[in-house]
Motif scaffolding. Structure first.
Motif, PDB file in Angstrom:
ATOM      1  N   THR A  23       0.864  -1.194   0.000  1.00 16.79           N
ATOM      2  CA  THR A  23       0.000   0.000   0.000  1.00 16.79           C
ATOM      3  C   THR A  23       0.893   1.234   0.000  1.00 16.79           C
ATOM      4  O   THR A  23       1.741   1.379   0.883  1.00 16.79           O
ATOM      5  CB  THR A  23      -0.884   0.048   1.270  1.00 16.79           C
ATOM      6  OG1 THR A  23      -1.475  -1.230   1.470  1.00 16.79           O
ATOM      7  CG2 THR A  23      -1.967   1.106   1.147  1.00 16.79           C
ATOM      8  N   CYS A  24       0.689   2.122  -0.991  1.00 14.40           N
ATOM      9  CA  CYS A  24       1.486   3.357  -1.067  1.00 14.40           C
ATOM     10  C   CYS A  24       0.588   4.542  -0.705  1.00 14.40           C
ATOM     11  O   CYS A  24      -0.536   4.646  -1.214  1.00 14.40           O
ATOM     12  CB  CYS A  24       2.005   3.587  -2.484  1.00 14.40           C
ATOM     13  SG  CYS A  24       2.889   2.181  -3.149  1.00 14.40           S
ATOM     14  N   PHE A  25       1.075   5.431   0.167  1.00 11.52           N
ATOM     15  CA  PHE A  25       0.311   6.606   0.606  1.00 11.52           C
ATOM     16  C   PHE A  25       0.799   7.852  -0.131  1.00 11.52           C
ATOM     17  O   PHE A  25       2.003   8.110  -0.194  1.00 11.52           O
ATOM     18  CB  PHE A  25       0.492   6.823   2.108  1.00 11.52           C
ATOM     19  CG  PHE A  25      -0.191   5.780   2.954  1.00 11.52           C
ATOM     20  CD1 PHE A  25       0.385   4.536   3.140  1.00 11.52           C
ATOM     21  CD2 PHE A  25      -1.410   6.042   3.546  1.00 11.52           C
ATOM     22  CE1 PHE A  25      -0.247   3.563   3.906  1.00 11.52           C
ATOM     23  CE2 PHE A  25      -2.049   5.083   4.317  1.00 11.52           C
ATOM     24  CZ  PHE A  25      -1.467   3.843   4.490  1.00 11.52           C
ATOM     25  N   PHE A  26      -0.154   8.630  -0.644  1.00 14.07           N
ATOM     26  CA  PHE A  26       0.158   9.888  -1.341  1.00 14.07           C
ATOM     27  C   PHE A  26      -0.698  11.019  -0.783  1.00 14.07           C
ATOM     28  O   PHE A  26      -1.778  10.782  -0.250  1.00 14.07           O
ATOM     29  CB  PHE A  26      -0.171   9.770  -2.834  1.00 14.07           C
ATOM     30  CG  PHE A  26       0.798   8.910  -3.598  1.00 14.07           C
ATOM     31  CD1 PHE A  26       1.914   9.467  -4.198  1.00 14.07           C
ATOM     32  CD2 PHE A  26       0.578   7.544  -3.709  1.00 14.07           C
ATOM     33  CE1 PHE A  26       2.804   8.678  -4.898  1.00 14.07           C
ATOM     34  CE2 PHE A  26       1.461   6.749  -4.407  1.00 14.07           C
ATOM     35  CZ  PHE A  26       2.580   7.307  -5.004  1.00 14.07           C
ATOM     36  N   GLY A  27      -0.243  12.247  -1.004  1.00 14.78           N
ATOM     37  CA  GLY A  27      -1.082  13.412  -0.728  1.00 14.78           C
ATOM     38  C   GLY A  27      -0.765  14.040   0.599  1.00 14.78           C
ATOM     39  O   GLY A  27       0.270  14.665   0.770  1.00 14.78           O
ATOM     40  N   GLY A  28      -1.693  13.881   1.562  1.00 17.75           N
ATOM     41  CA  GLY A  28      -1.521  14.512   2.861  1.00 17.75           C
ATOM     42  C   GLY A  28      -1.477  16.014   2.713  1.00 17.75           C
ATOM     43  O   GLY A  28      -1.965  16.593   1.734  1.00 17.75           O
TER      44      GLY A  28
END
Ligand SMILES: Cc1cc2nc3c(=O)[nH]c(=O)nc-3n(C[C@H](O)[C@H](O)[C@H](O)COP(=O)(O)OP(=O)(O)OC[C@H]3O[C@@H](n4cnc5c(N)ncnc54)[C@H](O)[C@@H]3O)c2cc1C
Length: 432
Positions: A333-338
């Motif tokens: 799972t890759c997290f982007f944005g924030g």
């Protein structure tokens, strides 16, 4: 006061609302809960892609305190998958994945910090005490040194909220840490003691069929008093001032106490009539949009995954290796944005897929195949300077907020908060 009506009305059937209903029942306190959607669990949602379990919300949880007791009370202990207790986490910095030290030996061996950086960190007891008026970035930098903040603490701490620690006031984001220092005299000694106890640390776990199993089991245990697909439209005081009325999708519930567990914008709307000042304050709170991109890819090491140092030329915030940690095939799972790139939540799927695969391959050297994207316009509560609006927030008697933006966000904390509040409300009930 008569109690021939539900004593407590709960708005929201996420983990907090469901756990509260469960614990109130254990105290013999009657309650009624309303959930707007057709599924229990709020942000805890699971699914499957190509037969592999995918988490659309929390990826894992620490099986600590009240959560461990709850899982065992619900008979779910056999459905847990625990990660190895020595599994490391990494930070990508200067072109390499570097181990985050979680034990004394790992602190000595890690190349995440230079010797100078390690010595500076060990000088923490000589620094001035933490101040509630500084930002989390200032506090960590001043106390542990610029290198430890920049390479390890900043990426990890910011990653929890998808926020920039330079915009997180310590008094909101680090209340517990400030209290710990006041109690212990410094932060290093308690940290060393904690590292020494690392073997006793609660295991990181997931549910075999997905983390949504936890709210589903809570719903099964409370379904006679939890109404799905029943959004609460308004909360108002009873004409005689004796309790509140919840209007929910054509239904009315008259209750003595109301607990609101919804996201800040929904809570603001619901509290407008009964607590207009609180509603104005809640409207100020910022959420960080998040985009989760799921890949099928091998991991180059054993570990939970990695965070990326902010000056590296990547958009990815961090990566969870759920395949390695919990046996979920090759799921990543890759997290982007924030807070850094909130606009990524609206990027076309093709661009996000290319970005996630290319950056994963660049960091790990492992080939990646795109699976799917999950977009969360209201992702993590930012716990940033907009939380100043909560200073002085007050609610009328009988109204309560039990939320992941007015107290701690993690799953174990949500459960213990619900348990504590149920005890308090049961106490009030006994007194009434
Ligand atoms: C992307 C993400 C990743 C996370 N990762 C982790 C992790 O790895 N580990 C960990 O421990 N924690 C993690 N957390 C934190 C944790 O999952 C949450 O803090 C927790 O699940 C929040 O539960 P809640 O019940 O307080 O709120 P929510 O889940 O937001 O539930 C609120 C509920 O209220 C309902 N609602 C809204 N308006 C109304 C209305 N008018 N009437 C009735 N119902 C309404 C909503 O539909 C929702 O179901 C993560 C959170 C997110 C968002």
């Amino acid at each position: 006061m008569s109690h021939d009506r539900p004593r407590v009305g709960i708005v929201g059937g996420g983990l907090t609302g469901l756990a509260l209903s469960y614990y109130l029942d254990a105290h013999g306190v009657e309650s009624v809960a309303f959930e707007a959607t057709d599924a229990p669990g709020g942000v805890i949602r699971s699914g499957r892609t190509n037969g592999t379990v995918v988490e659309y919300g929390p990826q894992r949880m620490r099986l600590s305190g009240s959560l461990a007791d709850l899982v065992s009370d619900l008979g779910l202990a056999g459905e847990l998958v625990a990660a190895d207790d020595d599994l490391p986490l990494f930070v990508y910095a200067d072109g390499k994945l570097r181990e985050v030290p979680t034990s004394a030996s790992a602190f000595v061996r890690t190349d995440a910090l230079s010797w100078r950086g390690k010595l500076r960190l060990l000088a923490e007891p000589l620094t001035d005490p933490a101040s509630p008026d500084e930002t989390a970035a200032e506090l960590f930098t001043r106390k542990f040194g610029p290198e430890a903040y920049h390479t390890v603490i900043g990426p990890l701490f910011g990653g929890i909220f998808g926020s920039d620690p330079a915009r997180m006031p310590a008094r909101h984001a680090l209340e517990g840490l400030i209290r710990l220092e006041q109690r212990e005299g410094n932060l290093l000694v308690p940290a060393v003691k904690r590292l020494a106890r690392n073997g006793d640390r609660a295991p990181a776990v997931v549910f075999e069929d997905g983390n949504q199993r936890l709210p589903e089991a809570l719903y099964e245990a409370t379904r006679d008093r939890v109404h799905l697909e029943t959004p609460v439209e308004s909360i108002r005081e009873r004409d005689d001032g004796d309790g509140y009325v919840l209007e929910a999708d054509g239904d009315r519930a008259v209750v003595d106490e109301v607990v609101v567990t919804t996201p800040a914008d929904a809570s603001a709307q619901l509290l407008e009539a009964v607590a207009p000042d609180a509603a104005t304050r809640l409207r100020e709170l910022r959420y960080n949009p998040l985009t989760l991109v799921y890949l099928e890819a091998e991991a180059p090491k054993r570990g939970f995954g990695y965070q990326i140092r902010k000056d590296e030329p990547f958009h990815t915030l961090g990566v969870s290796w759920n395949g390695v940690a919990f046996g979920r095939d090759d799921l990543v799972t890759c997290f982007f944005g924030g807070m850094w790139e909130p606009e990524l939540v609206s990027e076309p799927e093709g661009r996000l897929a290319r970005l996630a695969c290319a950056e994963y391959e660049a960091v790990t050297g492992c080939e990646a195949e795109f699976l799917e994207v999950e977009r969360m316009h209201r992702g993590f509560p930012a716990h940033d300077d907009t939380w100043d609006a909560l200073d002085g927030l007050e609610l009328p008697d009988g109204l309560h907020l039990a939320t992941n933006y007015t107290s701690r966000m993690g799953i174990p904390s949500r459960v213990s908060h619900a348990k504590r509040l149920a005890g308090q409300l049961a106490g009030t009930s006994a007194d009434a």
